[in-house]
Write an enzyme that holds these catalytic residues in place. Structure first.
Site, PDB file in Angstrom:
ATOM      1  N   ARG A 145       0.854  -1.179   0.000  1.00 44.83           N
ATOM      2  CA  ARG A 145       0.000   0.000   0.000  1.00 44.83           C
ATOM      3  C   ARG A 145       0.894   1.235   0.000  1.00 44.83           C
ATOM      4  O   ARG A 145       2.060   1.186   0.422  1.00 44.83           O
ATOM      5  CB  ARG A 145      -0.899   0.024   1.242  1.00 44.83           C
ATOM      6  N   LYS A 169      -2.661  -2.191   7.777  1.00 45.87           N
ATOM      7  CA  LYS A 169      -3.830  -1.619   8.434  1.00 45.87           C
ATOM      8  C   LYS A 169      -4.020  -2.247   9.815  1.00 45.87           C
ATOM      9  O   LYS A 169      -3.799  -3.442   9.989  1.00 45.87           O
ATOM     10  CB  LYS A 169      -5.079  -1.845   7.586  1.00 45.87           C
ATOM     11  N   HIS A 240      -2.507   2.736  -6.335  1.00 46.68           N
ATOM     12  CA  HIS A 240      -3.303   1.517  -6.231  1.00 46.68           C
ATOM     13  C   HIS A 240      -3.183   0.647  -7.472  1.00 46.68           C
ATOM     14  O   HIS A 240      -3.383  -0.571  -7.413  1.00 46.68           O
ATOM     15  CB  HIS A 240      -4.775   1.879  -5.990  1.00 46.68           C
ATOM     16  N   ARG A 243      -0.337  -1.811  -6.937  1.00 44.79           N
ATOM     17  CA  ARG A 243      -0.726  -2.882  -6.012  1.00 44.79           C
ATOM     18  C   ARG A 243      -1.679  -3.859  -6.701  1.00 44.79           C
ATOM     19  O   ARG A 243      -1.571  -5.071  -6.531  1.00 44.79           O
ATOM     20  CB  ARG A 243      -1.366  -2.265  -4.766  1.00 44.79           C
ATOM     21  N   HIS A 266      -4.824  -8.828   3.346  1.00 48.29           N
ATOM     22  CA  HIS A 266      -6.275  -8.707   3.462  1.00 48.29           C
ATOM     23  C   HIS A 266      -6.784  -9.616   4.569  1.00 48.29           C
ATOM     24  O   HIS A 266      -6.405 -10.789   4.643  1.00 48.29           O
ATOM     25  CB  HIS A 266      -6.957  -9.102   2.153  1.00 48.29           C
TER      26      HIS A 266
END
Length: 306
Positions: A145, A169, A240, A243, A266
Site C-alpha cells: 500500500r 492496516k 493503487h 498494487r 487482506h
C-alpha cells in the site's frame, strides 16, 4: 450522545490502535448518525430503534450515497452500537438486522506486464532516478500500500533473504518477499542514500528526499505522475494500480487466491476476490486445462456428437 461517540473514538485510537485516517473516517460516519438524532430530538441512546436507523439510511440513499458508501457507514454504526451494548448503554443493536443496498463493484484499473515494464524503465543514473527506481520496483514487487511504502524504515528490509517487514492496516505486521530486480535496485539506492542526509543528522526512513526527510505519500504520488508522463503512459499511474497489478499478475501466474490474500494483507478473502481480476482469456485457459470435458483426446468421438 456526542460524549459516547468521543469515548468510542478514543477506544478505537488507543485500544484498537487504528490509524488516525481510519479513526477520522469513523468520526465522519458517526457524525451522520448524531446529526440525524439531534434533528429528531433523540437525546437518550436507549430510545434508539431500528426504524430510526432505517430512516436515516433511506435519507442518505436519497441524497445520492452509493450502496458501497452506505455499507461502510452502516458497518461503522453497527460496530459503535455493539460497543455501546458491551458497555451496558443499550440492550439491542438497532443496526444488527439492517443491510445497505448493493451497488456494482468496479474493478480498479491495472497495468499488464508490458505496461509495467514500460513504466519501470527508468534510464537515468542520478540519485533521484536511483531512488525512484528502487521505490517503484519495491512497490510493484511486494504489492505494498502507499502508506506502507512511505512508512518503511531501514531495519524492515532484509535484502540477504529478499524480505521486507510491513506494518499494514490496524498495525498488523506481515513479511513479504522482495523480487530479485527490486533487491538489485534497492542495493543501488542504499549505496547513495546517505549522500542525501545532511551531516550530523540521522533518519531510519528507507526513502528520503534530497534534504534527508522521509518521503511522504503525496511526494510518491507526484513521482508516479512524473513517470507516467515521462514514459508516455496513456493515463496517469496511481499507487493503487501498482498494487492491483501485483495482485493480478500473481493470481494469473499462480491461481492461489489464499497466497495472494496473505501477500496483500487482506483480512477477508472476499476483499481479495474483488481487488484482483482475471481476464477471460486466463479463465478460459484454466478451464481448458482443468475441466475433463474441455479437451478431447485425439482419435476419440464424443457421444453427444453421434
Amino acid at each position: 450522545m456526542q460524549g459516547l461517540v468521543d469515548q468510542y473514538l478514543q477506544h478505537l485510537a488507543s485500544e484498537r490502535r487504528l490509524s488516525p485516517h481510519t479513526t477520522a473516517a469513523y468520526r465522519r460516519d458517526l457524525a451522520l448518525l448524531t446529526d440525524h438524532l439531534r434533528g429528531q430530538h433523540i437525546t437518550d441512546i436507549s430510545l434508539l430503534r431500528e426504524f430510526h436507523v432505517r430512516t436515516l439510511l433511506a435519507d442518505l440513499h436519497g441524497r445520492g450515497l452509493s450502496g458501497r458508501s452506505l455499507q461502510r457507514v452502516l458497518s461503522a454504526w453497527r460496530q459503535f452500537f455493539a460497543w455501546l451494548g458491551s458497555n451496558g448503554q443499550i440492550g439491542t443493536n438497532p443496526a444488527a438486522g439492517l443491510r445497505a443496498p448493493k451497488s456494482a463493484r468496479k474493478l480498479p484499473k491495472t497495468l499488464d506486464v508490458d505496461q509495467m515494464n514500460r513504466f519501470l524503465s527508468i534510464s537515468e543514473d542520478n540519485w533521484l532516478a536511483v531512488r525512484d527506481r528502487a521505490m517503484l520496483e519495491l512497490f510493484y514487487s511486494s504489492g505494498l500500500r502507499l502508506s506502507e511504502l512511505a512508512g518503511l524504515d531501514l531495519p524492515a528490509l532484509d535484502l540477504s533473504e529478499g524480505l521486507v517487514r510491513v506494518t499494514g492496516k490496524g498495525s498488523k505486521m506481515r513479511v513479504v518477499p522482495v523480487g530479485r530486480v527490486a533487491c538489485t535496485a534497492l542495493r543501488a539506492w542504499l549505496a547513495v542514500r546517505n549522500e542525501c542526509i545532511p551531516p550530523g543528522e540521522a533518519t531510519t526512513a528507507l526513502f528520503v528526499t534530497g534534504k534527508g526527510a522521509r518521503l511522504g505519500t503525496r511526494a510518491i504520488q507526484l513521482r508516479l505522475k512524473h513517470y507516467s508522463l515521462k514514459q508516455g503512459m496513456h493515463e496517469p499511474v496511481h499507487p493503487h494500480m501498482l498494487r492491483h497489478a501485483f495482485a493480478s499478475h500473481m493470481l494469473e501466474s499462480s491461481g492461489d487466491l489464499r497466497a495472494v490474500q496473505e501477500l496483500l494483507g487482506h483480512a477477508n478473502i472476499s476483499t481479495t476476490q474483488v481487488y484482483t481480476h482475471l481476464d477471460f482469456q486466463h479463465l478460459a485457459k484454466v478451464y481448458d486445462a482443468a475441466h475433463p470435458r474441455a479437451q478431447r483426446k485425439p482419435g476419440t468421438v464424443d457421444r453427444d456428437d453421434t
